[in-house]
Design a protein around this motif. Structure first.
Motif, PDB file in Angstrom:
ATOM      1  N   GLY A  22      -8.534  17.579  -6.893  1.00  0.00           N
ATOM      2  CA  GLY A  22      -7.161  17.096  -6.902  1.00  0.00           C
ATOM      3  C   GLY A  22      -7.006  15.643  -7.296  1.00  0.00           C
ATOM      4  O   GLY A  22      -5.885  15.163  -7.476  1.00  0.00           O
ATOM      5  N   ASP A  23      -8.127  14.950  -7.418  1.00  0.00           N
ATOM      6  CA  ASP A  23      -8.060  13.546  -7.853  1.00  0.00           C
ATOM      7  C   ASP A  23      -7.924  13.441  -9.370  1.00  0.00           C
ATOM      8  O   ASP A  23      -7.712  12.340  -9.901  1.00  0.00           O
ATOM      9  N   SER A  24      -8.051  14.563 -10.050  1.00  0.00           N
ATOM     10  CA  SER A  24      -7.897  14.560 -11.505  1.00  0.00           C
ATOM     11  C   SER A  24      -6.472  14.120 -11.849  1.00  0.00           C
ATOM     12  O   SER A  24      -5.499  14.757 -11.437  1.00  0.00           O
ATOM     13  N   SER A  49     -14.273   7.457  -3.964  1.00  0.00           N
ATOM     14  CA  SER A  49     -15.483   8.133  -3.504  1.00  0.00           C
ATOM     15  C   SER A  49     -15.174   9.567  -3.080  1.00  0.00           C
ATOM     16  O   SER A  49     -14.014   9.941  -2.902  1.00  0.00           O
ATOM     17  N   SER A  50     -16.239  10.339  -2.937  1.00  0.00           N
ATOM     18  CA  SER A  50     -16.115  11.749  -2.522  1.00  0.00           C
ATOM     19  C   SER A  50     -15.008  12.444  -3.315  1.00  0.00           C
ATOM     20  O   SER A  50     -14.091  13.056  -2.759  1.00  0.00           O
ATOM     21  N   LYS A  57       0.847  -1.185   0.000  1.00  0.00           N
ATOM     22  CA  LYS A  57       0.000   0.000   0.000  1.00  0.00           C
ATOM     23  C   LYS A  57       0.880   1.230   0.000  1.00  0.00           C
ATOM     24  O   LYS A  57       1.849   1.304   0.764  1.00  0.00           O
ATOM     25  N   GLY A  58       0.519   2.173  -0.867  1.00  0.00           N
ATOM     26  CA  GLY A  58       1.295   3.401  -0.947  1.00  0.00           C
ATOM     27  C   GLY A  58       0.458   4.587  -0.502  1.00  0.00           C
ATOM     28  O   GLY A  58      -0.279   4.514   0.481  1.00  0.00           O
ATOM     29  N   SER A  59       0.551   5.652  -1.256  1.00  0.00           N
ATOM     30  CA  SER A  59      -0.126   6.896  -0.877  1.00  0.00           C
ATOM     31  C   SER A  59      -1.566   6.931  -1.366  1.00  0.00           C
ATOM     32  O   SER A  59      -1.981   7.848  -2.078  1.00  0.00           O
ATOM     33  N   ILE A  60      -2.320   5.946  -0.987  1.00  0.00           N
ATOM     34  CA  ILE A  60      -3.718   5.874  -1.414  1.00  0.00           C
ATOM     35  C   ILE A  60      -4.604   6.518  -0.353  1.00  0.00           C
ATOM     36  O   ILE A  60      -4.533   6.173   0.825  1.00  0.00           O
ATOM     37  N   PRO A  61      -5.424   7.485  -0.757  1.00  0.00           N
ATOM     38  CA  PRO A  61      -6.311   8.140   0.214  1.00  0.00           C
ATOM     39  C   PRO A  61      -7.331   7.156   0.785  1.00  0.00           C
ATOM     40  O   PRO A  61      -7.686   6.166   0.143  1.00  0.00           O
TER      41      PRO A  61
END
Lengths: 115, 114
Positions: B84-86, B79-80, B57-61
């Motif tokens: 910045g998820d673009s 989700s949500s 697992k890395g930098s996953i929100p």
């Protein structure tokens, strides 16, 4: 922890000139090293890789790279640049002793070719 | 030769919506990796799966989740969504034995959040 540092975020060379993209790595164990190329709006394509054995590795499109342990480097070269080489190039490293371990990418170098 | 297939290629979502990205690995590849590449950024590792179990697992929100199914395809659920998820989301696959030699990447899914 392993990482790679790419020197120069943008390199510009004339068509026919030597291409040299620099990459230095840090790793506590012998690394596996890679160069990937990314053309605009496309995915990542493996150019070449170093695992073990011969330190000079040849890849696609006339590129090659040399693993130099003493310098912790894995620079990418091509004797004569072609316009089609314009792309983003990523150096990457991976631990050798970990199942399913991830590849870590450098920040990338954008290669531009001048006519 | 078969490659890693990602769908959709492009996706536009509004803020706070949910998105699901799919990845179909190369046949007989049992390991899947997800990366996120923001504009002008290098690919950042999010998460990986081996034999349907999360392997790294890395930098996953926390707003993101992923899983690998019995046919080895993987889905990244987001989700949500935030502006910045673009980014371009890449999936890659390998066999465990061949993993040290590098992965094969898909062409990516370009997610735009508006």
């Amino acid at each position: 922890a392993q990482s790679v540092t790419q020197l120069g975020s943008h390199v510009s060379v004339s068509e026919g000139a030597l291409v040299l993209l620099r990459c230095n790595y840090s790793s506590s164990v012998p690394p596996y090293l890679f160069w990937y190329v990314q053309y605009p709006n496309q995915g990542l394509q493996l150019l070449l890789k170093y695992t073990t054995g011969a330190t000079l590795v040849k890849g696609i499109n006339g590129f090659e790279a040399e693993f130099k342990k003493s310098e912790t480097s894995f620079h990418l070269t091509k004797p004569s640049a072609h316009m089609s080489d314009a792309a983003e190039y990523f150096c990457a490293v991976r631990l050798t002793y970990s199942s399913a371990s991830k590849i870590i990418f450098g920040s990338g170098t954008r290669l531009s070719i001048r006519p | 030769a078969a490659g890693v297939i990602q769908s959709p290629r492009h996706l536009i979502k509004e803020k706070r919506e949910t998105a699901t990205l799919k990845c179909y690995p190369i046949p007989r590849h049992d390991t899947v990796y997800w990366y996120q590449q923001g504009p002008g950024q290098d690919p950042q590792f999010l998460i990986s799966f081996y034999e349907k179990m999360q392997s790294d697992k890395g930098s996953i929100p926390d707003r993101f989740s992923a899983q690998q199914f019995s046919d080895y395809h993987s889905e990244l659920n987001m989700s949500s969504l935030e502006l910045g998820d673009s980014a371009l989301y890449f999936c890659a696959s390998s066999s465990l034995e061949g993993a040290v030699y590098g992965y094969t990447f898909g062409s990516g899914t370009r997610l735009t959040v508006v």
